[in-house]
Design a protein around this motif. Structure first.
Motif, mmCIF file in Angstrom:
data_model
loop_
_atom_site.group_PDB
_atom_site.id
_atom_site.type_symbol
_atom_site.label_atom_id
_atom_site.label_comp_id
_atom_site.label_asym_id
_atom_site.label_seq_id
_atom_site.Cartn_x
_atom_site.Cartn_y
_atom_site.Cartn_z
ATOM 1 N N HIS A 255 -17.060 -1.814 -5.968
ATOM 2 C CA HIS A 255 -15.928 -1.302 -6.727
ATOM 3 C C HIS A 255 -14.750 -2.241 -6.558
ATOM 4 O O HIS A 255 -14.490 -2.728 -5.461
ATOM 5 C CB HIS A 255 -15.523 0.092 -6.229
ATOM 6 N N GLN A 256 -14.052 -2.505 -7.607
ATOM 7 C CA GLN A 256 -12.882 -3.363 -7.510
ATOM 8 C C GLN A 256 -11.769 -2.669 -6.734
ATOM 9 O O GLN A 256 -11.633 -1.457 -6.758
ATOM 10 C CB GLN A 256 -12.374 -3.734 -8.905
ATOM 11 N N CYS A 257 -10.995 -3.493 -6.056
ATOM 12 C CA CYS A 257 -9.794 -2.991 -5.381
ATOM 13 C C CYS A 257 -8.694 -2.924 -6.433
ATOM 14 O O CYS A 257 -7.888 -3.849 -6.573
ATOM 15 C CB CYS A 257 -9.423 -3.935 -4.232
ATOM 16 N N ASP A 258 -8.675 -1.835 -7.195
ATOM 17 C CA ASP A 258 -7.806 -1.795 -8.373
ATOM 18 C C ASP A 258 -7.228 -0.406 -8.634
ATOM 19 O O ASP A 258 -6.885 -0.065 -9.765
ATOM 20 C CB ASP A 258 -8.572 -2.265 -9.611
ATOM 21 N N GLN A 259 -7.117 0.387 -7.589
ATOM 22 C CA GLN A 259 -6.644 1.760 -7.765
ATOM 23 C C GLN A 259 -5.244 1.931 -7.166
ATOM 24 O O GLN A 259 -4.917 1.352 -6.127
ATOM 25 C CB GLN A 259 -7.598 2.740 -7.080
ATOM 26 N N SER A 260 -4.444 2.747 -7.825
ATOM 27 C CA SER A 260 -3.159 3.160 -7.257
ATOM 28 C C SER A 260 -3.430 4.327 -6.310
ATOM 29 O O SER A 260 -3.871 5.388 -6.733
ATOM 30 C CB SER A 260 -2.198 3.585 -8.368
ATOM 31 N N LEU A 261 -3.208 4.104 -5.029
ATOM 32 C CA LEU A 261 -3.548 5.105 -4.016
ATOM 33 C C LEU A 261 -2.492 6.199 -3.929
ATOM 34 O O LEU A 261 -1.298 5.946 -4.141
ATOM 35 C CB LEU A 261 -3.710 4.435 -2.657
ATOM 36 N N ASN A 262 -2.933 7.384 -3.588
ATOM 37 C CA ASN A 262 -2.019 8.503 -3.402
ATOM 38 C C ASN A 262 -1.243 8.333 -2.096
ATOM 39 O O ASN A 262 -1.829 8.217 -1.027
ATOM 40 C CB ASN A 262 -2.800 9.814 -3.378
ATOM 41 N N ILE A 263 0.072 8.305 -2.183
ATOM 42 C CA ILE A 263 0.908 8.184 -0.987
ATOM 43 C C ILE A 263 1.117 9.603 -0.456
ATOM 44 O O ILE A 263 2.142 10.252 -0.674
ATOM 45 C CB ILE A 263 2.249 7.481 -1.312
ATOM 46 N N GLU A 264 0.108 10.074 0.267
ATOM 47 C CA GLU A 264 0.003 11.494 0.610
ATOM 48 C C GLU A 264 1.158 11.988 1.473
ATOM 49 O O GLU A 264 1.642 13.104 1.302
ATOM 50 C CB GLU A 264 -1.322 11.746 1.327
ATOM 51 N N TYR A 265 1.590 11.182 2.429
ATOM 52 C CA TYR A 265 2.642 11.615 3.343
ATOM 53 C C TYR A 265 4.014 11.029 3.009
ATOM 54 O O TYR A 265 4.909 11.018 3.836
ATOM 55 C CB TYR A 265 2.254 11.259 4.784
ATOM 56 N N GLY A 266 4.155 10.531 1.771
ATOM 57 C CA GLY A 266 5.462 10.123 1.299
ATOM 58 C C GLY A 266 5.943 8.798 1.843
ATOM 59 O O GLY A 266 5.187 7.987 2.372
ATOM 60 N N VAL A 267 7.244 8.574 1.694
ATOM 61 C CA VAL A 267 7.858 7.320 2.111
ATOM 62 C C VAL A 267 9.085 7.591 2.980
ATOM 63 O O VAL A 267 9.733 8.632 2.861
ATOM 64 C CB VAL A 267 8.272 6.459 0.898
ATOM 65 N N THR A 268 9.377 6.647 3.844
ATOM 66 C CA THR A 268 10.606 6.651 4.627
ATOM 67 C C THR A 268 11.258 5.291 4.457
ATOM 68 O O THR A 268 10.633 4.340 3.976
ATOM 69 C CB THR A 268 10.331 6.911 6.119
ATOM 70 N N ALA A 269 12.514 5.196 4.843
ATOM 71 C CA ALA A 269 13.236 3.942 4.655
ATOM 72 C C ALA A 269 14.195 3.703 5.804
ATOM 73 O O ALA A 269 14.557 4.626 6.553
ATOM 74 C CB ALA A 269 13.997 3.959 3.323
ATOM 75 N N SER A 270 14.608 2.449 5.941
ATOM 76 C CA SER A 270 15.561 2.085 6.992
ATOM 77 C C SER A 270 16.915 2.721 6.757
ATOM 78 O O SER A 270 17.644 3.041 7.702
ATOM 79 C CB SER A 270 15.704 0.563 7.058
ATOM 80 N N SER A 271 17.269 2.944 5.484
ATOM 81 C CA SER A 271 18.550 3.579 5.134
ATOM 82 C C SER A 271 18.508 3.955 3.662
ATOM 83 O O SER A 271 17.608 3.537 2.920
ATOM 84 C CB SER A 271 19.723 2.616 5.392
ATOM 85 N N SER A 272 19.460 4.740 3.210
ATOM 86 C CA SER A 272 19.585 5.061 1.790
ATOM 87 C C SER A 272 21.046 5.351 1.493
ATOM 88 O O SER A 272 21.838 5.681 2.389
ATOM 89 C CB SER A 272 18.712 6.263 1.414
ATOM 90 N N LYS A 273 21.389 5.233 0.242
ATOM 91 C CA LYS A 273 22.774 5.412 -0.177
ATOM 92 C C LYS A 273 22.897 6.651 -1.059
ATOM 93 O O LYS A 273 22.271 6.732 -2.130
ATOM 94 C CB LYS A 273 23.248 4.169 -0.937
ATOM 95 N N GLY A 274 23.662 7.623 -0.576
ATOM 96 C CA GLY A 274 23.937 8.819 -1.357
ATOM 97 C C GLY A 274 22.687 9.556 -1.781
ATOM 98 O O GLY A 274 21.816 9.868 -0.980
#
Length: 396
Positions: A255-274
């Motif tokens: 199978h090709q490596c060509d799928q958009s994976l489900n980001i099951e546990y979300g995202v975090t970041a170093s900082s965010s604005k407002g």
């Protein structure tokens, strides 16, 4: 901007390709080619196999177990990786081993609190401190130790070069470690190794077994990374590193490596604005965005799933909210545990588009994928990152 317009790029070069890439298990047709090797359950006709390498880095002694002579400890310690022996005493750096004599350095002469590295140094036997085994996806990786404090019994004790674990792994998963513990107990039995040259004396048997390590790692990640493991008696700690390399069977369909994976546990970041929170980068809405505070190397990190799980990943798809005004320099790193990251991509955005750009990198096993901006404006040490949408490309 409309969802469905993409730019695909390798390193800092780019070429336009139309596709559709929502966040969550969708194909990316005509963008990513089938990889030459692959990790995960993506081979149709044969189970994938892996080369798993275990390198023993060092040991820290906490209790030398020297009693009768009240000197340093004389240890004979071996590790078994999938039942194959690694002689840690002979692999002790700067330990000169002579046949029929106890080594007087390395693990052959240890003290409390001493750290002894492993590796090929002036060892006359040239004993390796690593071993590579080939495993199928369904096979676990076993690492365990057996050893004694010798009290001047003749070295070595001649542990077997290989121990058959096939019957162990035919048992239920819950019984594997207890089955290996029984093997360890067999070799730890007082008097198992007789010191014939001292028979009948107080030193007649090597009867001071060391604590043990008994670890099992499941595929396909096999515990990849560095581990510091303490023995069952707390008398030593060993550091070892596990690396994994896929083996592609011949004549198989991949199978090709060509799928958009489900980001099951979300995202975090170093900082965010407002209100420009990191979750905006995975909401499938190009009218929202994550914006970092102005800082040095701001980052956003995606978590693909549950603890102990990881996936083959081979790219990221990023829509830079201000990508037509800024050429971002950035690094993509991946991790299995969320702590130790490996850089897999370093490059730049096109600087001419706020459409989604796809950045390819060599296929890796990961649960966490981090995008870190190193520069958004030339000549400025701090950056502001703005991402409308982020997707991870891989094989589910």
């Amino acid at each position: 901007m409309t969802n469905g317009n993409f730019v695909t790029t390798r390193a800092s070069t780019s070429s336009a390709t139309q596709s559709n890439l929502p966040n969550g298990n969708s194909a990316v047709p005509n963008i990513l080619s089938a990889p030459s090797s692959t990790l995960g359950d993506n081979i149709l006709h044969n189970a994938p196999k892996y080369k798993v390498k275990v390198t023993f880095d060092y040991i820290t002694v906490k209790n030398k177990h020297e009693g009768f002579l009240q000197g340093n400890g004389e240890w004979d310690l071996v590790a078994y990786v999938q039942g194959k022996k690694v002689d840690l005493t002979e692999a002790s750096v700067d330990c000169l081993y002579q046949v029929g004599k106890s080594p007087d350095c390395g693990l052959g002469d240890v003290d409390d609190g001493q750290t002894v590295p492993f590796g090929n140094s002036v060892i006359s036997t040239n004993a390796p401190n690593d071993i590579t085994v080939e495993l199928s996806r369904a096979s676990p990786l076993s690492i365990f130790t057996v050893g004694f404090e010798l009290d001047n019994c003749p070295y070595p004790l001649h542990f077997p070069n290989q121990i058959d674990l096939s019957s162990t792994f035919q048992k239920p998963r819950s019984e594997w470690q207890s089955s290996i513990a029984d093997i360890q107990k067999y070799w730890e039995t007082p008097g198992r190794f007789s010191c014939s040259s001292l028979a009948g004396s107080a030193l007649g048997n090597a009867d001071t077994p060391l604590g043990t390590i008994n670890e099992i790692y499941d595929g396909p990640t096999y515990g990849v990374g560095t581990h510091e493991v303490q023995s069952s008696k707390g008398d030593f700690m060993i550091k070892y590193t596990i690396s994994v390399e896929p083996i592609q069977p011949e004549n198989v369909i991949i199978h090709q490596c060509d799928q958009s994976l489900n980001i099951e546990y979300g995202v975090t970041a170093s900082s965010s604005k407002g209100t420009f929170q990191p979750s905006n980068a995975i909401d499938s809405n190009f009218n929202t965005k994550w914006v970092s505070a102005q800082s040095v190397k701001p980052w956003i990190k995606a978590d693909l799933g549950k603890r102990q799980e990881a996936w083959p990943v081979c790219g990221v798809a990023i829509a830079w909210a201000d990508g037509n005004a800024h050429k971002y320099s950035f690094i993509v790193s991946v991790s299995v545990d969320g702590t130790s990251f490996t850089k897999v991509f370093s490059g730049k955005s096109s600087g001419t588009s706020n459409l989604t750009e796809i950045y390819h990198f060599p296929q890796s096993i990961a649960r966490y994928i981090r995008v870190m901006v190193t520069q958004s404006t030339p000549g400025v040490s701090t950056s502001i990152a703005q991402i409308s949408e982020l997707s991870i490309i891989g094989t589910p």
